[in-house]
Design an enzyme around this catalytic site. Structure first.
Site, mmCIF file in Angstrom:
data_model
loop_
_atom_site.group_PDB
_atom_site.id
_atom_site.type_symbol
_atom_site.label_atom_id
_atom_site.label_comp_id
_atom_site.label_asym_id
_atom_site.label_seq_id
_atom_site.Cartn_x
_atom_site.Cartn_y
_atom_site.Cartn_z
ATOM 1 C CE LYS A 125 68.472 20.535 0.438
ATOM 2 N NZ LYS A 125 69.062 19.549 -0.469
ATOM 3 C CD GLU B 44 82.020 19.647 -7.034
ATOM 4 O OE1 GLU B 44 82.749 20.280 -6.263
ATOM 5 O OE2 GLU B 44 81.808 18.423 -6.926
ATOM 6 C CG PHE B 45 87.815 21.402 -9.227
ATOM 7 C CD1 PHE B 45 88.268 20.125 -9.542
ATOM 8 C CD2 PHE B 45 87.520 22.274 -10.256
ATOM 9 C CE1 PHE B 45 88.442 19.737 -10.875
ATOM 10 C CE2 PHE B 45 87.692 21.900 -11.582
ATOM 11 C CZ PHE B 45 88.149 20.630 -11.890
ATOM 12 N NE ARG C 227 89.567 22.932 -0.271
ATOM 13 C CZ ARG C 227 90.460 23.765 0.217
ATOM 14 N NH1 ARG C 227 91.507 23.312 0.877
ATOM 15 N NH2 ARG C 227 90.335 25.075 0.076
ATOM 16 C CD GLU C 228 80.942 17.580 2.071
ATOM 17 O OE1 GLU C 228 80.856 17.381 3.292
ATOM 18 O OE2 GLU C 228 80.490 16.806 1.214
ATOM 19 C CG PHE D 252 95.134 16.728 -0.147
ATOM 20 C CD1 PHE D 252 94.190 17.648 0.243
ATOM 21 C CD2 PHE D 252 94.713 15.449 -0.457
ATOM 22 C CE1 PHE D 252 92.848 17.308 0.311
ATOM 23 C CE2 PHE D 252 93.378 15.103 -0.389
ATOM 24 C CZ PHE D 252 92.438 16.042 -0.013
ATOM 25 N N GLY E 73 96.096 9.968 8.224
ATOM 26 C CA GLY E 73 94.863 9.928 9.012
ATOM 27 C C GLY E 73 94.311 8.523 9.103
ATOM 28 N N GLY F 85 87.702 9.600 3.112
ATOM 29 C CA GLY F 85 86.304 9.276 2.833
ATOM 30 C C GLY F 85 85.584 10.489 2.300
ATOM 31 C CB CYS G 273 84.091 13.680 -3.707
ATOM 32 S SG CYS G 273 82.887 14.987 -3.892
HETATM 33 C C1 UDX Z 1 87.110 16.546 -2.157
HETATM 34 C C2 UDX Z 1 88.076 17.345 -3.062
HETATM 35 O O1 UDX Z 1 89.099 17.927 -2.253
HETATM 36 C C3 UDX Z 1 87.319 18.414 -3.818
HETATM 37 O O2 UDX Z 1 88.206 19.105 -4.692
HETATM 38 C C4 UDX Z 1 86.214 17.735 -4.624
HETATM 39 O O3 UDX Z 1 85.452 18.667 -5.346
HETATM 40 C C5 UDX Z 1 85.311 16.937 -3.711
HETATM 41 O O4 UDX Z 1 86.080 15.994 -2.957
HETATM 42 P P1 UDX Z 1 85.927 16.892 0.194
HETATM 43 O O5 UDX Z 1 85.172 15.621 -0.072
HETATM 44 O O6 UDX Z 1 85.189 18.053 0.781
HETATM 45 O O7 UDX Z 1 86.602 17.423 -1.163
HETATM 46 O O8 UDX Z 1 87.088 16.484 1.193
HETATM 47 P P2 UDX Z 1 88.681 16.702 1.313
HETATM 48 O O9 UDX Z 1 88.972 17.905 2.106
HETATM 49 O O10 UDX Z 1 89.340 16.591 0.008
HETATM 50 O O11 UDX Z 1 89.036 15.426 2.230
HETATM 51 C C6 UDX Z 1 88.739 14.097 1.778
HETATM 52 C C7 UDX Z 1 89.180 13.092 2.807
HETATM 53 O O12 UDX Z 1 90.594 13.057 2.910
HETATM 54 C C8 UDX Z 1 88.668 13.356 4.228
HETATM 55 O O13 UDX Z 1 88.292 12.126 4.822
HETATM 56 C C9 UDX Z 1 89.872 13.985 4.909
HETATM 57 O O14 UDX Z 1 89.872 13.812 6.302
HETATM 58 C C10 UDX Z 1 91.015 13.231 4.258
HETATM 59 N N1 UDX Z 1 92.285 13.985 4.264
HETATM 60 C C11 UDX Z 1 92.406 15.148 3.566
HETATM 61 C C12 UDX Z 1 93.384 13.466 4.963
HETATM 62 O O15 UDX Z 1 93.288 12.403 5.585
HETATM 63 N N2 UDX Z 1 94.556 14.153 4.905
HETATM 64 C C13 UDX Z 1 94.716 15.315 4.221
HETATM 65 O O16 UDX Z 1 95.833 15.870 4.207
HETATM 66 C C14 UDX Z 1 93.596 15.844 3.528
#
Ligand code: UDX
Length: 427
Positions: free
Chosen positions: A37, A148-149, A151-152, A246, A250, A254, A257
């Protein structure tokens, strides 16, 4: 003048942190134990799909502000700050497993310069700042929490435009030094004690997961009473106390996090003598959502998927990432396979059947996944699915059922073409 920063661990968090700090003008050395890596990163090759990160990686390499090394000793020897970004996976009892953090702390301890600030960036249980202090065994370095906060999919944007920067430290000067690394970032900065900073991270993720389970529960009610969840959340969101963000229903939530952090928070609370029933309910609703969505697909297939071909669009846990960890899509695919379905899946980032669903066929494009299928299930909200040729799709399928678990597709366009359409929370 930039600072000298070492980042231990080049996963999502470490790589984004190191690359963005180099972009902000700091000298960053990222360390990982994975030689292959590190080699790829030195060549400017990103091991993950993440918007904008590749460009910043190559920018950092060109300016020589960003370096990659194998092992942490070399990285920390000259560092003023050491960011710990190693994984904190879920242990068997739901608690976060701190063995990587402990090992990293013990490894770097002999090589730190006095006055160095060691920063916990990984999501760690409340009390971990103390835990790292003990593992380091060095009274001449500071340990600070800076969760950290990210989002992927929008990690770079989130790092450079955060809603807030939280710093947990009992030592004011160490906190100010960490804050200075973010100079120029337009965000509220908050300094608090380590336990509060650590709790902010868990509480934020738990609250967001709660929002999602809530909206999925409301979607179930909408289906039963003839309401449309899209309109319901729009109407709710105008209330500033609720907001529009948010609240997309869905197939369940998942990712790397939410599932592990919500379980970890329940565990933290339990250890402290509080039974977090609300959060238990949030997780239960999410598991039920996987079942509810699977049932929808089975109903659309005529009551059984035994021997039926189901087309699946999307396998990642959300769009704009290649991450399959705790993906709701995989949960649903597993359930379909268990019920005897043949699953043909397409995802822009997936080329081979993921672990746990080896029996599926991974197709080269969205149309190929529909060939001979009775039902099409949309499980991840990739934008490209919105623009596909519906006539062509209809021509390939043997049945015309669509279960759109992200309310992504144009319902009236599908109905016009004779599809039987079902979304989430839309009667
Ligand atoms: C999350 C947090 O948002 C982030 O602040 C933290 O640091 C890490 O965890 P992430 O895991 O990248 O980030 O995903 P996120 O965009 O939050 O989505 C999480 C899950 O919720 C996904 O499965 C997504 O599809 C679902 N989701 C999100 C919904 O079903 N509806 C929404 O409105 C938003």
């Amino acid at each position: 003048m930039g600072s000298k920063i070492a980042v231990i661990g080049t996963g999502y968090v470490g790589l984004t942190t190191g690359t963005c700090f180099a972009h902000l003008g700091h000298d960053v050395i990222c360390a990982d134990i994975d030689e292959a890596k590190v080699e790829r990163l030195r060549e400017g090759e990103l091991p993950i799909v993440e918007n904008g990160l590749g460009e910043l990686l190559r920018e950092g390499l060109r300016s020589k502000r960003l370096q990659f090394v194998v092992g942490s000793e070399e990285a920390v020897a000259d560092a003023e700050f050491v960011y710990l970004c190693v994984p904190t996976p879920q242990g068997l009892d739901g608690s976060a497993d701190l063995s990587y953090i402990e090992a990293a702390a013990m490894q770097i301890a002999p090589f730190l310069t006095p006055g160095t600030v060691v920063v916990n960036k990984s999501t760690v249980p409340v009390g971990s700042t103390r835990f790292v202090e003990q593992a380091l065994g060095r009274s001449d370095v500071h340990v600070v929490s800076n969760p950290e906060f990210l989002r992927e999919g929008s990690a770079v944007h989130d790092f450079l435009n955060p809603d807030r920067v939280v710093i947990g430290s009992d030592d004011q000067s160490a906190a100010i030094r960490v804050a200075s690394l973010y100079l120029g970032i337009p965000a509220p900065f908050m300094v608090t004690n380590p336990a509060s900073a650590e709790t902010i991270k868990y509480a934020s993720n738990a609250f967001l997961a709660t929002k999602l389970s809530f909206v999925n529960a409301i979607a179930a009610v909408c289906e039963a009473v003839g309401a449309d969840v899209n309109d319901v959340v729009l109407g709710m969101g105008y209330d500033k106390r609720i907001g529009h963000e948010f609240l997309r229903p869905g197939p369940g939530w998942g990712g790397s996090c939410f599932p592990k952090d919500s379980k970890a928070l329940i565990h933290i609370a339990e250890e402290a003598g509080y039974a977090f029933d609300l959060l238990e309910g949030v997780i239960t609703v999410n598991l039920e959502q996987f079942d509810r969505v699977t049932d929808k697909i089975v109903r659309m297939a005529g009551g059984s998927v035994e021997g039926a071909t189901i087309a699946v669009w999307g396998l990642t846990f959300k769009a704009n990432t290649d991450d399959l960890r705790d993906s709701p899509a995989l949960e649903i695919v597993k359930r379909l396979l268990a019920k005897g379905a043949r699953v043909q899946a397409y995802d822009p980032t997936v080329t081979e059947p993921p672990r746990g669903v080896e029996a599926i066929e991974v197709c080269g494009d969205a149309y190929a996944a529909c060939e001979g299928a009775t039902v099409l299930a949309v499980l991840t909200e990739w934008d490209e699915f919105k623009w596909l040729d519906l006539d062509k799709t209809a021509g390939l399928m043997t049945g015309l059922g669509v279960v759109d678990c992200r309310n992504l597709l144009d319902r009236s366009a599908l109905v016009q073409r004779g599809f039987d359409y079902e979304g989430i929370g839309r009667a």
